[in-house]
Design a protein around this motif. Structure first.
Motif, PDB file in Angstrom:
ATOM      1  N   ALA A  13       0.833  -1.206   0.000  1.00  0.00           N
ATOM      2  CA  ALA A  13       0.000   0.000   0.000  1.00  0.00           C
ATOM      3  C   ALA A  13       0.870   1.260   0.000  1.00  0.00           C
ATOM      4  N   ALA A  14       1.985   1.215   0.723  1.00  0.00           N
ATOM      5  CA  ALA A  14       2.897   2.361   0.741  1.00  0.00           C
ATOM      6  C   ALA A  14       3.507   2.585  -0.639  1.00  0.00           C
ATOM      7  N   LEU A  15       3.832   1.504  -1.351  1.00  0.00           N
ATOM      8  CA  LEU A  15       4.349   1.644  -2.715  1.00  0.00           C
ATOM      9  C   LEU A  15       3.290   2.263  -3.625  1.00  0.00           C
ATOM     10  N   ALA A  16       2.032   1.843  -3.444  1.00  0.00           N
ATOM     11  CA  ALA A  16       0.952   2.396  -4.272  1.00  0.00           C
ATOM     12  C   ALA A  16       0.830   3.905  -4.066  1.00  0.00           C
ATOM     13  N   ARG A  17       1.010   4.356  -2.835  1.00  0.00           N
ATOM     14  CA  ARG A  17       0.948   5.801  -2.570  1.00  0.00           C
ATOM     15  C   ARG A  17       2.085   6.552  -3.249  1.00  0.00           C
ATOM     16  N   GLU A  18       3.157   5.821  -3.578  1.00  0.00           N
ATOM     17  CA  GLU A  18       4.287   6.420  -4.298  1.00  0.00           C
ATOM     18  C   GLU A  18       4.157   6.233  -5.809  1.00  0.00           C
ATOM     19  N   GLY A  19       3.009   5.728  -6.243  1.00  0.00           N
ATOM     20  CA  GLY A  19       2.766   5.570  -7.669  1.00  0.00           C
ATOM     21  C   GLY A  19       3.118   4.207  -8.243  1.00  0.00           C
ATOM     22  N   LEU A  20       3.549   3.277  -7.394  1.00  0.00           N
ATOM     23  CA  LEU A  20       3.887   1.923  -7.847  1.00  0.00           C
ATOM     24  C   LEU A  20       2.755   0.989  -7.447  1.00  0.00           C
ATOM     25  N   VAL A  21       1.821   0.788  -8.350  1.00  0.00           N
ATOM     26  CA  VAL A  21       0.640  -0.034  -8.055  1.00  0.00           C
ATOM     27  C   VAL A  21       0.937  -1.474  -8.467  1.00  0.00           C
ATOM     28  N   LEU A  22       1.031  -2.364  -7.483  1.00  0.00           N
ATOM     29  CA  LEU A  22       1.371  -3.765  -7.710  1.00  0.00           C
ATOM     30  C   LEU A  22       0.192  -4.645  -7.314  1.00  0.00           C
ATOM     31  N   ASP A  23      -0.039  -5.724  -8.073  1.00  0.00           N
ATOM     32  CA  ASP A  23      -1.252  -6.516  -7.838  1.00  0.00           C
ATOM     33  C   ASP A  23      -1.011  -7.827  -7.107  1.00  0.00           C
ATOM     34  N   THR A  24       0.250  -8.128  -6.767  1.00  0.00           N
ATOM     35  CA  THR A  24       0.561  -9.461  -6.255  1.00  0.00           C
ATOM     36  C   THR A  24       1.188  -9.428  -4.867  1.00  0.00           C
ATOM     37  N   LEU A  25       0.651 -10.276  -3.982  1.00  0.00           N
ATOM     38  CA  LEU A  25       1.273 -10.574  -2.690  1.00  0.00           C
ATOM     39  C   LEU A  25       1.458 -12.088  -2.627  1.00  0.00           C
ATOM     40  N   SER A  26       2.696 -12.539  -2.728  1.00  0.00           N
ATOM     41  CA  SER A  26       3.018 -13.963  -2.691  1.00  0.00           C
ATOM     42  C   SER A  26       3.410 -14.318  -1.259  1.00  0.00           C
ATOM     43  N   ILE A  27       2.411 -14.729  -0.484  1.00  0.00           N
ATOM     44  CA  ILE A  27       2.624 -15.073   0.917  1.00  0.00           C
ATOM     45  C   ILE A  27       1.674 -16.200   1.286  1.00  0.00           C
ATOM     46  N   GLY A  28       2.068 -16.969   2.288  1.00  0.00           N
ATOM     47  CA  GLY A  28       1.191 -18.034   2.756  1.00  0.00           C
ATOM     48  C   GLY A  28       1.626 -19.395   2.266  1.00  0.00           C
ATOM     49  N   MET A  29       1.793 -20.318   3.232  1.00  0.00           N
ATOM     50  CA  MET A  29       2.128 -21.701   2.922  1.00  0.00           C
ATOM     51  C   MET A  29       1.140 -22.586   3.680  1.00  0.00           C
TER      52      MET A  29
END
Length: 230
Positions: free
Chosen positions: A189-205
């Protein structure tokens, strides 16, 4: 353990239940079947049961497996989720669809330069050492914005920055498991506020799947619950 096919259905049921509790669409979470140390036959069986995306940790083992399954190449998506040294980037750039473990700009630059023009862009995630463990690779959270900006500026026809990946240290209970996953979501979310909108969170096993889904995981990496004990 049942068959790979029945195990896949059970894992998908768990993902669906976690999504329902979190008020999320089950289609928003991709199941990555972690096939490291299992042979091509296990991948074939999982593919026959409807699985498409497979995660591998070891470069040479995975290259041999990808070659052995060349007849299915158009129907499989290969993700590197293990450490990547700079001297191994070329075969990875040539063989994989995703790399989750970019932990420095040099790796991304080499992957972009070595990605064949004939292939779609390589999809990558930055690996974040979200729990601050000395033994873990990955960028420290404070380093992510600078590296993300540089990676996002690489030629988009060769490499696309999709998101963030982490391997949190194990935690005993659901609430404790949620904390590092939440930290990764907040970093995105912090990256999105800097203009870097990313759609992926690779977490969880396998052990923390529900906590990861609750905090916004879009790719969960499940191995033993599908293929059995290693």
């Amino acid at each position: 353990m049942g068959s790979i096919g029945s195990n896949l259905q059970e894992v998908k049921r768990r993902i669906g239940a976690a999504c329902a509790r979190a008020g999320r669409d089950a289609q928003s979470v991709t199941l990555l079947a972690v096939s490291k140390t299992f042979g091509p036959e296990a991948v074939r069986e999982a593919h026959a049961a409807g699985q498409r995306a497979f995660g591998e940790n070891y470069v040479q083992e995975s290259l041999d497996k990808i070659a052995a399954l060349a007849d299915l190449r158009a129907h499989l998506e290969w993700h590197l989720i293990g450490p990547l040294q700079s001297n191994k980037t070329r075969p990875v750039a040539e063989a994989f669809d995703w790399v989750h473990t970019v932990d420095r700009l040099k790796i991304a630059e080499r992957l972009a330069a070595q990605r064949p023009e004939s292939l779609p862009p390589l999809q990558v995630c930055l690996q974040v050492n979200i729990s601050g463990e000395a033994s873990k690779s990955g960028l420290l959270p404070a380093e992510v914005l600078g590296v993300a900006r540089a990676v996002a500026a690489l030629p988009a026809d060769r490499l696309v920055l999709r998101g963030l990946m982490a391997i949190p240290e194990p935690a005993a209970d659901f609430d404790a498991q949620r904390l590092p996953h939440r930290a990764l979501r907040e970093l995105r979310a912090a990256l999105a506020r800097e203009g870097l909108v990313l759609d992926t969170l690779s977490i969880g096993m396998s052990a923390d799947l529900a906590a990861a889904v609750t905090e916004g995981a879009t790719i969960v990496r499940i191995g033993s619950a599908i293929f059995g004990a290693r």
